[in-house]
Design a protein around this motif. Structure first.
Motif, PDB file in Angstrom:
ATOM      1  N   ASP A   1      39.432  33.995  50.079  1.00 39.10           N
ATOM      2  CA  ASP A   1      40.136  34.856  51.015  1.00 39.10           C
ATOM      3  C   ASP A   1      40.815  33.986  52.070  1.00 39.10           C
ATOM      4  O   ASP A   1      40.166  33.215  52.775  1.00 39.10           O
ATOM      5  CB  ASP A   1      39.142  35.813  51.679  1.00 39.10           C
ATOM      6  CG  ASP A   1      39.832  36.914  52.472  1.00 39.10           C
ATOM      7  OD1 ASP A   1      41.053  36.832  52.643  1.00 39.10           O
ATOM      8  OD2 ASP A   1      39.141  37.838  52.914  1.00 39.10           O
ATOM      9  N   GLY A   2      42.131  34.081  52.144  1.00 38.39           N
ATOM     10  CA  GLY A   2      42.881  33.262  53.070  1.00 38.39           C
ATOM     11  C   GLY A   2      43.507  32.038  52.431  1.00 38.39           C
ATOM     12  O   GLY A   2      44.287  31.331  53.068  1.00 38.39           O
TER      13      GLY A   2
ATOM     14  N   TRP B   1      45.702  36.839  42.995  1.00 37.51           N
ATOM     15  CA  TRP B   1      44.670  36.827  44.031  1.00 37.51           C
ATOM     16  C   TRP B   1      44.676  38.154  44.789  1.00 37.51           C
ATOM     17  O   TRP B   1      45.624  38.477  45.512  1.00 37.51           O
ATOM     18  CB  TRP B   1      44.900  35.665  44.986  1.00 37.51           C
ATOM     19  CG  TRP B   1      44.683  34.354  44.304  1.00 37.51           C
ATOM     20  CD1 TRP B   1      43.553  33.934  43.652  1.00 37.51           C
ATOM     21  CD2 TRP B   1      45.617  33.272  44.177  1.00 37.51           C
ATOM     22  NE1 TRP B   1      43.723  32.683  43.137  1.00 37.51           N
ATOM     23  CE2 TRP B   1      44.985  32.236  43.443  1.00 37.51           C
ATOM     24  CE3 TRP B   1      46.922  33.086  44.621  1.00 37.51           C
ATOM     25  CZ2 TRP B   1      45.613  31.046  43.135  1.00 37.51           C
ATOM     26  CZ3 TRP B   1      47.552  31.897  44.323  1.00 37.51           C
ATOM     27  CH2 TRP B   1      46.903  30.888  43.593  1.00 37.51           C
TER      28      TRP B   1
ATOM     29  N   TRP C   1      43.060  39.118  47.415  1.00 39.91           N
ATOM     30  CA  TRP C   1      43.079  39.094  48.878  1.00 39.91           C
ATOM     31  C   TRP C   1      44.513  39.102  49.406  1.00 39.91           C
ATOM     32  O   TRP C   1      44.789  39.699  50.453  1.00 39.91           O
ATOM     33  CB  TRP C   1      42.320  37.876  49.412  1.00 39.91           C
ATOM     34  CG  TRP C   1      42.959  36.552  49.122  1.00 39.91           C
ATOM     35  CD1 TRP C   1      42.685  35.719  48.077  1.00 39.91           C
ATOM     36  CD2 TRP C   1      43.980  35.898  49.891  1.00 39.91           C
ATOM     37  NE1 TRP C   1      43.469  34.589  48.127  1.00 39.91           N
ATOM     38  CE2 TRP C   1      44.280  34.677  49.242  1.00 39.91           C
ATOM     39  CE3 TRP C   1      44.675  36.232  51.053  1.00 39.91           C
ATOM     40  CZ2 TRP C   1      45.229  33.784  49.715  1.00 39.91           C
ATOM     41  CZ3 TRP C   1      45.631  35.340  51.532  1.00 39.91           C
ATOM     42  CH2 TRP C   1      45.901  34.138  50.868  1.00 39.91           C
TER      43      TRP C   1
ATOM     44  N   GLY D   1      46.013  42.564  49.214  1.00 44.49           N
ATOM     45  CA  GLY D   1      45.482  43.420  50.259  1.00 44.49           C
ATOM     46  C   GLY D   1      46.097  43.161  51.614  1.00 44.49           C
ATOM     47  O   GLY D   1      46.262  44.087  52.419  1.00 44.49           O
ATOM     48  N   ARG D   2      46.461  41.920  51.871  1.00 50.20           N
ATOM     49  CA  ARG D   2      47.023  41.577  53.178  1.00 50.20           C
ATOM     50  C   ARG D   2      48.507  41.901  53.295  1.00 50.20           C
ATOM     51  O   ARG D   2      49.012  42.095  54.402  1.00 50.20           O
ATOM     52  CB  ARG D   2      46.796  40.093  53.456  1.00 50.20           C
ATOM     53  CG  ARG D   2      45.340  39.729  53.672  1.00 50.20           C
ATOM     54  CD  ARG D   2      45.201  38.357  54.291  1.00 50.20           C
ATOM     55  NE  ARG D   2      43.804  37.978  54.437  1.00 50.20           N
ATOM     56  CZ  ARG D   2      43.398  36.894  55.085  1.00 50.20           C
ATOM     57  NH1 ARG D   2      44.287  36.086  55.647  1.00 50.20           N
ATOM     58  NH2 ARG D   2      42.112  36.594  55.168  1.00 50.20           N
TER      59      ARG D   2
END
Length: 282
Positions: free
Chosen positions: A17-18, A152, A154, A157-158
């Motif tokens: 994440d990130g 990915w 994450w 989602g962002r």
């Protein structure tokens, strides 16, 4: 097949994440939490064998260490070990590297809706010469593309309204593309993406990163070279190498390489139940 797990509706590949940069931040945080120090923007300039271990010289200070792990590109490692292990330094100089350019682009999701390739794939690879049977090969500028939003979860989602992907350009012996300006690299990427996937939209944002000497290459004989390097360093206790230049370029390979180097170092430092805490890494 019987007993096989049903296919997952999530991404095919797990990620941090990130992004991968979070891993480096986590490692640095763990070092500090354990009482260690992390010196940023502090290149190691020289490595000297002493009666009690090693000295690492930087522009600002000299660090006295019981042991050193060099987790750096082969050319940097070669410079650092040249005085103590000239044979290893000579071998390290022969490890070749490839430079690449990475073009990251963001598209509005509505502009890429309906493209099956972007919905079903996590990316694609292009061989050095791609073409149809019976026709002359066509050399593509892009050697790979990663559909980051699809790969990915994450990231999806962002940025739910965006579709983010990246392309890689530049191969061994074909690195002239790195000298193009950013707009030309974006244009070359869009051209090859359209040919591969049908993507005709324009990105709402793009960013070009050039990785000069970023990827080691393993020609025939690489394992033998690595064995010679390690053999030349075997007579120097408290000195280890790790990283992408030796046993694999993937993240998992590099993590394993680092763990193995650390285990060998710690095994050498344990004496009568005492472990010294003046270890260094560069």
């Amino acid at each position: 097949r019987p007993g096989a797990a049903p296919p997952s509706a999530g991404p095919a590949v797990m990620g941090l994440d990130g992004g991968a940069g979070a891993l480096a931040d986590a490692v640095a945080g763990a070092v500090r939490a354990a009482g260690g120090q992390v010196f940023l923007c502090t290149p190691a300039l020289a490595l000297t064998r002493t009666a009690h271990g090693w000295e690492v010289r930087t522009a600002a200070r000299t660090l006295a260490c019981d042991a050193v792990v060099i987790a750096a590109p082969a050319w940097t490692a070669s410079t650092l070990v040249a005085a103590a292990a000239p044979a290893a330094a000579a071998e390290l100089c022969e490890v070749g590297y490839v430079s690449t350019a990475v073009v990251t682009m963001a598209f509005r999701r509505r502009d890429v809706a309906g493209l099956a390739a972007l919905g079903d794939w996590s990316g694609f690879l292009v061989p050095p010469a791609a073409g149809r049977p019976g026709r002359a090969p066509v050399t593509a500028s892009v050697k790979a593309s990663t559909f980051m939003t699809a790969k990915w979860g994450w990231l999806a989602g962002r940025a739910p309204d965006l579709f983010v992907l990246r392309t890689s350009l530049g191969r061994y012996g074909q690195e002239e593309s790195l000298y193009l300006d950013d707009d030309d690299l974006v244009g070359a990427s869009l051209h090859d993406l359209r040919a591969a996937t049908g993507l005709a939209a324009r990105p709402v944002a793009s960013h070009v990163t050039r990785w000069i000497g970023g990827l080691p290459r393993y020609p025939v004989g690489h394992r033998a070279r690595v064995a010679r390097i390690r053999g030349a360093l075997a007579a120097l206790p408290g000195l280890e190498l790790c990283g992408a230049a030796y046993d694999g370029v993937g993240v998992a390979d590099c993590v394993a390489s680092g763990r193995d180097a650390a285990d060998r170092i710690m095994g050498g430092l344990v004496c009568d139940g005492f472990v010294s805490k003046t270890c260094g890494s560069t």
